[in-house]
Design a protein around this motif. Structure first.
Motif, mmCIF file in Angstrom:
data_model
loop_
_atom_site.group_PDB
_atom_site.id
_atom_site.type_symbol
_atom_site.label_atom_id
_atom_site.label_comp_id
_atom_site.label_asym_id
_atom_site.label_seq_id
_atom_site.Cartn_x
_atom_site.Cartn_y
_atom_site.Cartn_z
ATOM 1 N N THR A 195 71.022 -6.639 18.149
ATOM 2 C CA THR A 195 71.285 -6.519 16.805
ATOM 3 C C THR A 195 72.045 -6.962 16.424
ATOM 4 N N GLY A 196 71.585 -7.999 15.148
ATOM 5 C CA GLY A 196 73.067 -8.383 14.584
ATOM 6 C C GLY A 196 72.747 -9.222 14.611
ATOM 7 N N VAL A 197 71.410 -10.559 14.692
ATOM 8 C CA VAL A 197 71.684 -12.173 15.002
ATOM 9 C C VAL A 197 71.771 -12.345 14.277
ATOM 10 N N SER A 198 71.700 -14.207 14.141
ATOM 11 C CA SER A 198 71.805 -15.185 13.310
ATOM 12 C C SER A 198 71.912 -16.452 13.935
ATOM 13 N N ILE A 199 70.999 -17.229 13.628
ATOM 14 C CA ILE A 199 70.226 -18.486 14.179
ATOM 15 C C ILE A 199 70.087 -19.592 13.048
ATOM 16 N N SER A 200 70.662 -20.259 13.296
ATOM 17 C CA SER A 200 70.332 -21.529 12.255
ATOM 18 C C SER A 200 70.647 -22.588 13.243
ATOM 19 N N ARG A 201 69.597 -24.345 12.132
ATOM 20 C CA ARG A 201 70.206 -25.001 12.472
ATOM 21 C C ARG A 201 69.860 -25.161 13.978
ATOM 22 N N ILE A 202 69.456 -25.504 14.213
ATOM 23 C CA ILE A 202 68.186 -25.409 15.777
ATOM 24 C C ILE A 202 67.496 -26.467 15.403
ATOM 25 N N GLN A 203 67.161 -26.756 17.312
ATOM 26 C CA GLN A 203 66.018 -27.428 17.161
ATOM 27 C C GLN A 203 65.139 -27.035 18.386
ATOM 28 N N ILE A 204 63.496 -27.191 18.461
ATOM 29 C CA ILE A 204 63.000 -26.562 19.741
ATOM 30 C C ILE A 204 61.819 -27.968 20.168
ATOM 31 N N ASN A 205 62.139 -28.239 20.640
ATOM 32 C CA ASN A 205 60.749 -29.346 21.034
ATOM 33 C C ASN A 205 59.974 -29.080 22.492
ATOM 34 N N ASP A 212 61.441 -15.680 21.143
ATOM 35 C CA ASP A 212 60.409 -14.448 21.494
ATOM 36 C C ASP A 212 61.626 -13.457 20.768
ATOM 37 N N ILE A 213 61.099 -12.441 19.794
ATOM 38 C CA ILE A 213 61.644 -11.549 20.005
ATOM 39 C C ILE A 213 62.353 -10.193 20.776
ATOM 40 N N SER A 214 62.081 -9.274 20.967
ATOM 41 C CA SER A 214 61.947 -7.941 21.341
ATOM 42 C C SER A 214 62.817 -6.899 21.049
ATOM 43 N N SER A 215 62.542 -5.588 20.904
ATOM 44 C CA SER A 215 63.399 -4.294 21.120
ATOM 45 C C SER A 215 65.234 -5.412 20.377
ATOM 46 N N SER A 216 64.930 -5.321 18.635
ATOM 47 C CA SER A 216 66.040 -6.481 18.763
ATOM 48 C C SER A 216 65.841 -5.933 16.883
ATOM 49 N N THR A 217 66.637 -5.920 16.558
ATOM 50 C CA THR A 217 66.509 -5.601 14.950
ATOM 51 C C THR A 217 68.061 -6.275 14.286
ATOM 52 N N ASN A 218 67.573 -6.786 12.687
ATOM 53 C CA ASN A 218 68.793 -7.163 12.395
ATOM 54 C C ASN A 218 68.500 -8.336 12.200
ATOM 55 N N LEU A 219 67.447 -9.409 12.561
ATOM 56 C CA LEU A 219 67.808 -10.845 12.775
ATOM 57 C C LEU A 219 67.325 -11.944 12.699
ATOM 58 N N ASP A 220 68.271 -12.876 11.506
ATOM 59 C CA ASP A 220 68.357 -13.900 10.259
ATOM 60 C C ASP A 220 67.949 -15.207 10.751
ATOM 61 N N ILE A 221 66.954 -15.726 10.883
ATOM 62 C CA ILE A 221 65.808 -17.280 11.321
ATOM 63 C C ILE A 221 66.402 -18.329 10.212
ATOM 64 N N GLN A 222 66.876 -19.380 10.472
ATOM 65 C CA GLN A 222 66.612 -20.094 9.142
ATOM 66 C C GLN A 222 67.452 -21.661 9.733
ATOM 67 N N HIS A 223 66.175 -22.274 8.061
ATOM 68 C CA HIS A 223 66.736 -23.702 8.535
ATOM 69 C C HIS A 223 66.904 -23.946 10.032
ATOM 70 N N SER A 224 65.500 -24.204 10.588
ATOM 71 C CA SER A 224 65.468 -24.371 12.037
ATOM 72 C C SER A 224 64.084 -26.134 12.601
ATOM 73 N N ILE A 225 64.181 -25.887 13.299
ATOM 74 C CA ILE A 225 63.132 -27.004 13.326
ATOM 75 C C ILE A 225 61.829 -26.834 15.221
ATOM 76 N N ILE A 226 60.882 -26.097 14.870
ATOM 77 C CA ILE A 226 60.643 -25.256 15.964
ATOM 78 C C ILE A 226 59.014 -26.023 16.115
ATOM 79 N N LYS A 227 58.716 -26.882 17.829
ATOM 80 C CA LYS A 227 57.641 -27.818 18.760
ATOM 81 C C LYS A 227 57.486 -27.237 19.395
#
Length: 384
Positions: free
Chosen positions: A168-178, A190-205
């Motif tokens: 609960t209450g997760v903030s993810i930003s400026r990450i890169q996945i390749n 992957d998100i499961s059984s979680s709430t209040n997540l904020d994912i922003q400004h990231s690159i995912i490949k």
């Protein structure tokens, strides 16, 4: 000869910051030569970090330009004080040596963790077969509340790169996945059984979903994510093997999909129950993407007959979706013949073909709602 494969970066708890007390991982016996197993040293350091009292921000420092070898490791526990424990990892490298069917890194029951820096992680396996048989995510967070992750790079995980469960209450930003486009099951997040997540400004490949929102999740905000290659940003899959799955309040905005297999996707199995509702995809840019907009309530290849039970899909908004499709069928709303999808809103949609001279079309089956300023046209009868 061991085969070295870049895998997802590990997220202990690391952050750039100035706080007391401060610990140094070398003081706990970490060698950092890329060959010596430093797992126990990290566990000892983690224990001290979590037991540090006071109201400040206890910090564990990890030296830059250093390589650490870690075996499957569980970092568990809550901080003894009221501050946010952090781990400072500037430009270090981690080699993760997984055991089959285990998480290389598992962080559980962590409270108020902050993760930041410029670290990278490699996965070390003895053979390609080990990699293919590994069922583990590179990094798994379980029951970690008020978690912050920023500035991290993950490369070529054996399966999913980051898994978030019961947080609960997760903030993810400026990450890169390749990861390569043909790498199987390499979901980005992957998100499961979680709430209040904020994912922003990231690159995912990736070779699978850039982000997958699974059952029990709600109030998920995804903003400014560049996805591609990959299978898009997905809600689901839901309802497998008759499961009662529930997802709501998922909002994707200002994201782009470049040469992805899917774009904005909702996928549910036949015979399930529950709901996927209050979902929006707004201001989306498409570049040569297949299935730019897709709801699939028939997500199965097993040839089973249609069931009267299905996960209910409703209150879904697509707004400001523009760009090009690699396929002529740019919009697919393949809703259940028995249940259907309701209150689907489409507005200001313009998807053209990435192939000169080709036209796009829509397939809209048993979907109900409204459609305005939408190309290709997708007739949506209102619910009767």
């Amino acid at each position: 000869m061991q085969k070295l494969l870049a895998a997802g970066l590990f997220m202990l708890c690391f952050a750039i910051g100035y706080s007391q007390p401060t610990f140094h991982v070398g003081d706990f016996g970490a060698i950092g030569d890329g060959h010596t197993d430093d797992s126990q040293a990290f566990l000892k350091a983690w224990k001290q970090l979590c037991e540090a009292g006071g109201t400040g921000r206890p910090t564990l420092e990890i030296p830059a330009s250093t390589t650490f070898l870690l075996k499957p490791t569980l970092f568990r526990g809550e901080a003894g004080g009221t501050g946010r424990p952090t781990l400072e990892i500037p430009a270090s490298t981690f080699l993760l040596k997984p055991t089959l069917f285990q998480h290389p890194i598992l962080l559980a029951n962590g409270m108020a963790l902050q993760i930041a820096g410029y670290a990278s992680v490699m996965l070390m396996v003895s053979s390609l077969k080990d990699l293919e048989q590994s069922m583990a995510e590179a990094v798994h967070f379980h029951n970690c509340n008020n978690l912050q992750i920023t500035g991290i790079s993950l490369v070529n995980s054996p399966k999913s790169h980051i898994s978030i469960n019961q947080c609960t209450g997760v903030s993810i930003s400026r990450i890169q996945i390749n990861s390569p486009c043909d790498s199987p099951n390499t979901d980005g997040i992957d998100i499961s059984s979680s709430t209040n997540l904020d994912i922003q400004h990231s690159i995912i490949k990736t070779g699978d979903d850039c982000i997958a929102v699974n059952t029990g999740s709600s109030f998920i905000n995804i903003t400014g994510v560049a996805c591609g290659p990959g299978h898009g940003i997905s809600v689901g899959s839901l309802g497998e093997d008759g499961a009662d799955d529930r997802v709501e309040e998922v909002h994707v905005r200002d994201c782009n999909f470049s040469r992805t297999q899917n774009g904005a996707r909702i996928k549910t199995f036949r015979g399930g129950s529950g709901y996927a509702r209050k979902i929006s995809f707004e201001q989306i840019t498409l570049i040569d993407s297949k299935n730019p907009i897709i709801i699939d309530q028939h997500y199965t290849n097993d040839g089973k007959r249609e069931s009267s039970s299905a996960v209910k899909v409703s209150d879904v908004t697509y707004s400001g979706v523009q760009g090009t499709s690699a396929e002529e069928q740019a919009i697919t709303l393949n809703c259940s013949d028995e249940i259907g999808c309701f209150n689907i809103k489409m507005k200001k949609i313009k998807i053209s073909s990435s192939v000169p001279g080709k036209k796009t079309h829509a397939y809209c089956n048993n979907a109900h709602g409204t459609s305005t300023l939408t190309t290709p046209k997708c007739p949506l009868p209102t619910q009767t």
